[in-house]
Design a protein around this motif. Structure first.
Motif, PDB file in Angstrom:
ATOM      1  N   GLN A 253       0.840  -1.190   0.000  1.00 12.07           N
ATOM      2  CA  GLN A 253       0.000   0.000   0.000  1.00 12.07           C
ATOM      3  C   GLN A 253       0.874   1.238   0.000  1.00 12.07           C
ATOM      4  N   VAL A 254       0.609   2.125  -0.955  1.00 10.17           N
ATOM      5  CA  VAL A 254       1.408   3.341  -1.074  1.00 10.17           C
ATOM      6  C   VAL A 254       0.932   4.376  -0.074  1.00 10.17           C
ATOM      7  N   ARG A 255       1.901   5.007   0.590  1.00  9.78           N
ATOM      8  CA  ARG A 255       1.586   6.094   1.508  1.00  9.78           C
ATOM      9  C   ARG A 255       2.575   7.222   1.282  1.00  9.78           C
ATOM     10  N   LEU A 256       2.060   8.422   1.142  1.00 10.97           N
ATOM     11  CA  LEU A 256       2.882   9.617   0.948  1.00 10.97           C
ATOM     12  C   LEU A 256       2.628  10.563   2.121  1.00 10.97           C
ATOM     13  N   VAL A 257       3.699  11.050   2.731  1.00  7.93           N
ATOM     14  CA  VAL A 257       3.567  11.922   3.897  1.00  7.93           C
ATOM     15  C   VAL A 257       4.389  13.181   3.673  1.00  7.93           C
ATOM     16  N   GLU A 258       3.702  14.317   3.643  1.00  9.56           N
ATOM     17  CA  GLU A 258       4.370  15.599   3.448  1.00  9.56           C
ATOM     18  C   GLU A 258       4.736  16.227   4.784  1.00  9.56           C
ATOM     19  N   SER A 259       5.744  17.085   4.737  1.00  7.89           N
ATOM     20  CA  SER A 259       6.127  17.880   5.899  1.00  7.89           C
ATOM     21  C   SER A 259       6.831  19.129   5.406  1.00  7.89           C
ATOM     22  N   GLY A 260       7.012  20.085   6.305  1.00 12.41           N
ATOM     23  CA  GLY A 260       7.799  21.272   5.987  1.00 12.41           C
ATOM     24  C   GLY A 260       7.004  22.543   5.785  1.00 12.41           C
ATOM     25  N   GLY A 261       5.680  22.482   5.858  1.00 10.01           N
ATOM     26  CA  GLY A 261       4.903  23.703   5.718  1.00 10.01           C
ATOM     27  C   GLY A 261       5.063  24.610   6.916  1.00 10.01           C
ATOM     28  N   GLY A 262       4.494  25.806   6.790  1.00  4.93           N
ATOM     29  CA  GLY A 262       4.569  26.746   7.899  1.00  4.93           C
ATOM     30  C   GLY A 262       4.088  28.118   7.487  1.00  4.93           C
ATOM     31  N   SER A 263       4.301  29.072   8.383  1.00  8.50           N
ATOM     32  CA  SER A 263       3.921  30.467   8.137  1.00  8.50           C
ATOM     33  C   SER A 263       5.178  31.289   7.939  1.00  8.50           C
ATOM     34  N   VAL A 264       5.233  32.028   6.852  1.00 13.33           N
ATOM     35  CA  VAL A 264       6.403  32.839   6.536  1.00 13.33           C
ATOM     36  C   VAL A 264       5.953  34.185   6.004  1.00 13.33           C
ATOM     37  N   GLN A 265       6.870  35.108   5.952  1.00 12.21           N
ATOM     38  CA  GLN A 265       6.597  36.411   5.373  1.00 12.21           C
ATOM     39  C   GLN A 265       6.967  36.415   3.890  1.00 12.21           C
ATOM     40  N   THR A 266       6.419  37.353   3.169  1.00 10.81           N
ATOM     41  CA  THR A 266       6.735  37.513   1.751  1.00 10.81           C
ATOM     42  C   THR A 266       8.242  37.578   1.557  1.00 10.81           C
ATOM     43  N   GLY A 267       8.701  36.821   0.567  1.00 12.33           N
ATOM     44  CA  GLY A 267      10.126  36.776   0.282  1.00 12.33           C
ATOM     45  C   GLY A 267      10.864  35.659   0.987  1.00 12.33           C
ATOM     46  N   GLY A 268      10.188  34.988   1.895  1.00 17.77           N
ATOM     47  CA  GLY A 268      10.820  33.899   2.633  1.00 17.77           C
ATOM     48  C   GLY A 268      10.909  32.624   1.820  1.00 17.77           C
ATOM     49  N   SER A 269      11.504  31.604   2.443  1.00 17.18           N
ATOM     50  CA  SER A 269      11.704  30.312   1.782  1.00 17.18           C
ATOM     51  C   SER A 269      11.240  29.177   2.679  1.00 17.18           C
ATOM     52  N   LEU A 270      10.836  28.095   2.045  1.00 20.26           N
ATOM     53  CA  LEU A 270      10.479  26.874   2.742  1.00 20.26           C
ATOM     54  C   LEU A 270      10.908  25.688   1.896  1.00 20.26           C
ATOM     55  N   GLU A 271      11.130  24.563   2.554  1.00 17.31           N
ATOM     56  CA  GLU A 271      11.408  23.324   1.840  1.00 17.31           C
ATOM     57  C   GLU A 271      10.399  22.287   2.287  1.00 17.31           C
ATOM     58  N   LEU A 272       9.646  21.783   1.329  1.00 14.57           N
ATOM     59  CA  LEU A 272       8.679  20.728   1.604  1.00 14.57           C
ATOM     60  C   LEU A 272       9.295  19.372   1.274  1.00 14.57           C
ATOM     61  N   SER A 273       8.958  18.393   2.073  1.00 15.15           N
ATOM     62  CA  SER A 273       9.417  17.035   1.817  1.00 15.15           C
ATOM     63  C   SER A 273       8.232  16.088   1.755  1.00 15.15           C
ATOM     64  N   CYS A 274       8.402  15.045   0.987  1.00 14.18           N
ATOM     65  CA  CYS A 274       7.372  14.000   0.868  1.00 14.18           C
ATOM     66  C   CYS A 274       8.090  12.662   0.908  1.00 14.18           C
ATOM     67  N   VAL A 275       7.768  11.879   1.891  1.00 15.87           N
ATOM     68  CA  VAL A 275       8.382  10.565   2.048  1.00 15.87           C
ATOM     69  C   VAL A 275       7.368   9.492   1.717  1.00 15.87           C
TER      70      VAL A 275
END
Length: 126
Positions: free
Chosen positions: A1-23
């Protein structure tokens, strides 16, 4: 059974950066078309980036130059690096996978993807 789990979201200000991951688990990850999608409040789900079995990538016009999709097959991880975030990027972000390594002629069409994660929220404030 396939399962995908995301992480890395959040609250940031304009111009900021984030990295999302999916395992993934239960998936022969390295040889399938994988993508990132998002759904903003009151809007339909839209594709933002995809990567196929050969490593070829496609981006939505609205994110080109700011989003980078990549994968680490050994770690079963799909990543979305997001730079220079804008308030319009506020949405729930989902990773998804197809059942083939080819992303086809409509690589960012969500209806072409079979497996989905639960989503991770990004909120960008001005």
């Amino acid at each position: 059974q396939v399962r995908l789990v995301e992480s890395g979201g959040g609250s940031v200000q304009t111009g900021g950066s984030l990295e999302l991951s999916c395992v993934d688990s239960g998936y022969t990850f390295s040889c399938y078309c994988m993508g990132w999608f998002r759904r903003a409040p009151g809007k339909e789900r839209e594709g933002v980036a995809r990567i196929d079995c050969s490593g070829t990538t496609t981006y939505a016009d609205s994110v080109k130059g700011r989003f980078t999709i990549s994968k680490d097959s050994a770690k079963h991880t799909l990543t979305l690096q997001i730079d220079n975030l804008e308030p319009e990027d506020t949405a729930t972000y989902y990773c998804a996978g197809r059942t083939s390594g080819d992303c086809g002629s409509t690589p960012l069409d969500p209806y072409s993807y079979t497996f989905w994660g639960q989503g991770t929220q990004i909120t960008v404030s001005s």
